[in-house]
Design a protein around this motif. Structure first.
Motif: not given
Ligand SMILES: Nc1ncnc2c1ncn2[C@@H]1O[C@H](COP(=O)(O)OP(=O)(O)OP(=O)(O)O)[C@@H](O)[C@H]1O
Length: 511
Positions: A39-41, A36-37
């Protein structure tokens, strides 16, 4: 002989075998942080905007999710996994499972997701290959911060450019002060304590089904997710939860990776997990990865973590505050077929188990960066292949040792052996039978249906390697979908088991 082999195999020179990657003047962007940080987004935006790109997924489920996401954004995207090749004419983007990476096709952007999987005993080597061999000008490496040190050492040794971005959770994560059931677990105490948006975590299929059935009886809409469910069913269940049809999600740690779920609170129904050898307390990586799913950004402002009992919260708190940096000093590598062929020639052996064992036990590499991966699963499959298919050539034997089979699960092993039999006797093998109960409304064949789903997956995998023997690939999607529909319906009415493992332990006085 050993010394001579080691120098012939030249494993320390592994990076040079990825000639295209070495020629691209790559830049590696590490996006590290907790769940939820975002990083993938961030990395996905770069992928979407790039002329060409590849997303390397830890799971078939995640590859499917990203393919859909890119397609919805108007970016044609192929899907390639061990089980399927869905190619879109003209597509310059691909979502694939990490083992399927094409090292000979240069792209602008590559994403390597969940880099902490380097710690996985049987698949970690595939992340090493991706890190060293992804043929992209910009490579985004996403995941937890737990394996950063050996990755950075490797990239520095390659002389490649890199940057590291540490991301923070986008919503705070709070540990609740009290367990749902208070000081001592009582089934009745849970009633009325669950809320919409809760995900209850259990560590066995049996417990997931038992808790799901019970919560349903208490009047909640429930979605269930566990490892034996195919990605197709997991997606349907997750959709029911995302769209509010299910109030509560009951799941194993299978939700730790890959699904974007609107979870407000993660509740651990127990904190012990059987890891194939013994029951042990869940560790810091697991607590963070699973608990961190709470408080999805954009849906909830805060994520909460809880447990059934007060004492369990103490362990969770400890795990949330101790470091989860892995004890991984070097990157795991595994042998490719040319390596094994070299050893086989030197040993004058035709037995893949002998060759693999030699590699695993006797080959040591003098490298600060790499070490031989534990090859336990592959070695066990190799023993089966040598015993039941002794006459096959070494290359086919090697391919079969890479099959996705739980060699320690008797039923999976038996189906694999029946497939092996067809290959060795040069016979054709039909898809598993479309049994009559698949059209019934009874949930009593749920476990058989899960097994059937696994057989279908193995069949699909084999069909891509040995199409002559496993010839019914075209009929496979219809059967797969029928099995998924049966399981989805069965999950909604199954009765679970009488007690959860925690309740049985209490009854037997083990607490
Ligand atoms: N800058 C942003 N604007 C809008 N939505 C975002 C943003 N960053 C992240 N999100 C949303 O927040 C959620 C978590 O993002 P993401 O999947 O990139 O997290 P992660 O750090 O890769 O965590 P995980 O390991 O849980 O996948 C997703 O639903 C993503 O679409």
């Amino acid at each position: 002989m050993h010394k001579q082999l080691t120098s012939t195999l030249a494993l320390h020179a592994l990076p040079n075998s990825f000639k295209l990657a070495r020629s691209l003047n790559r830049r590696i962007h590490f996006h590290l942080g907790p769940t939820n940080s975002g990083k993938t987004y961030e990395a996905l935006i770069k992928l979407q905007k790039a002329e060409s790109g590849v997303y390397l997924a830890p799971l078939r489920l995640l590859a499917m999710e990203i393919r859909d996401r890119l397609m919805e954004a108007g970016v044609p995207c192929n899907l390639i996994t061990g089980e399927e090749r869905q190619l879109i004419p003209g597509a310059k983007h691909t979502a694939c499972t990490v083992e399927m990476m094409n090292t000979n096709q240069a792209v602008d952007v590559a994403i390597i997701d969940e880099i902490q999987m380097l710690q996985d005993e049987s698949r970690g080597y595939a992340w090493t290959t991706a890190l060293i061999g992804a043929p992209a000008k910009d490579v985004y490496v996403c995941g937890a911060n737990s394996v950063t040190e050996p990755c950075l050492r490797a990239i520095k040794a390659l002389g490649e450019q890199f940057d590291v971005t540490h991301l923070e959770r986008k919503t705070p994560l709070l540990l609740e002060q009290q367990g749902l059931s208070g000081q001592k677990y009582k089934r009745a105490n849970l009633k009325g304590k669950l809320q919409k948006g809760d995900a209850v975590i259990a560590f066995s299929r049996k417990d997931v089904l038992t808790l799901s059935a019970r919560f349903r009886q208490w009047g909640y809409g429930v979605a269930s997710i566990y490892g034996a469910l195919s990605p197709e069913v997991r997606r349907t269940e997750s959709k029911r939860f995302c769209e509010g049809e299910a109030d509560i999600l009951v799941a194993t740690d299978a939700i730790g990776m890959g699904l974007n779920l609107p979870i407000r609170r993660v509740i651990f129904s127990c904190i012990d997990k059987f890891d194939g050898v013994a029951s042990r307390r869940i560790n810091a990586t697991e607590v963070r990865q699973i608990g961190g799913r709470a408080g999805r950004f954009g849906i909830y402002d805060i994520g909460y973590i809880s447990a059934f009992e007060d004492d369990e919260l103490i362990h969770l708190e400890h795990m949330l505050t101790t470091s989860d940096v892995a004890d991984l000093k070097k990157l795991p590598i595994s042998p490719s077929f040319p390596h094994l062929s070299e050893i086989a020639n030197t040993l004058h052996s035709h037995k893949i188990s002998e060759v693999l064992a030699y590699f695993a036990e006797r080959i040591r590499i003098e490298s600060d960066l790499f070490e031989i991966a534990p090859l336990q699963t592959q070695t066990q499959l190799a023993l089966l292949v040598d015993e039941y298919a002794p006459t096959l050539n070494l290359k086919d034997k090697f391919l079969l040792t890479c099959a996705p089979v739980g060699w320690d699960k008797a039923r999976e092993r038996d189906y694999f052996l029946s497939c092996l039999d067809c290959v060795v006797n040069n016979q054709k093998k039909a898809l598993p039978n479309d049994v009559s109960w698949l059209s019934s409304n009874s949930p009593k064949h749920l476990e058989e249906a899960e097994d059937l789903g696994k057989d279908i997956s193995l069949y699909a995998w084999l069909a891509h390697k040995f199409p002559h023997h496993f010839f019914e690939l075209d009929a496979l999607p219809a059967l797969r979908s029928k099995v998924s529909r049966y399981i989805e319906a069965a999950l909604l009415i199954q009765a679970g088991y009488r007690d959860t493992s925690k309740e049985m332990m209490y009854q037997s006085g083990q607490f």
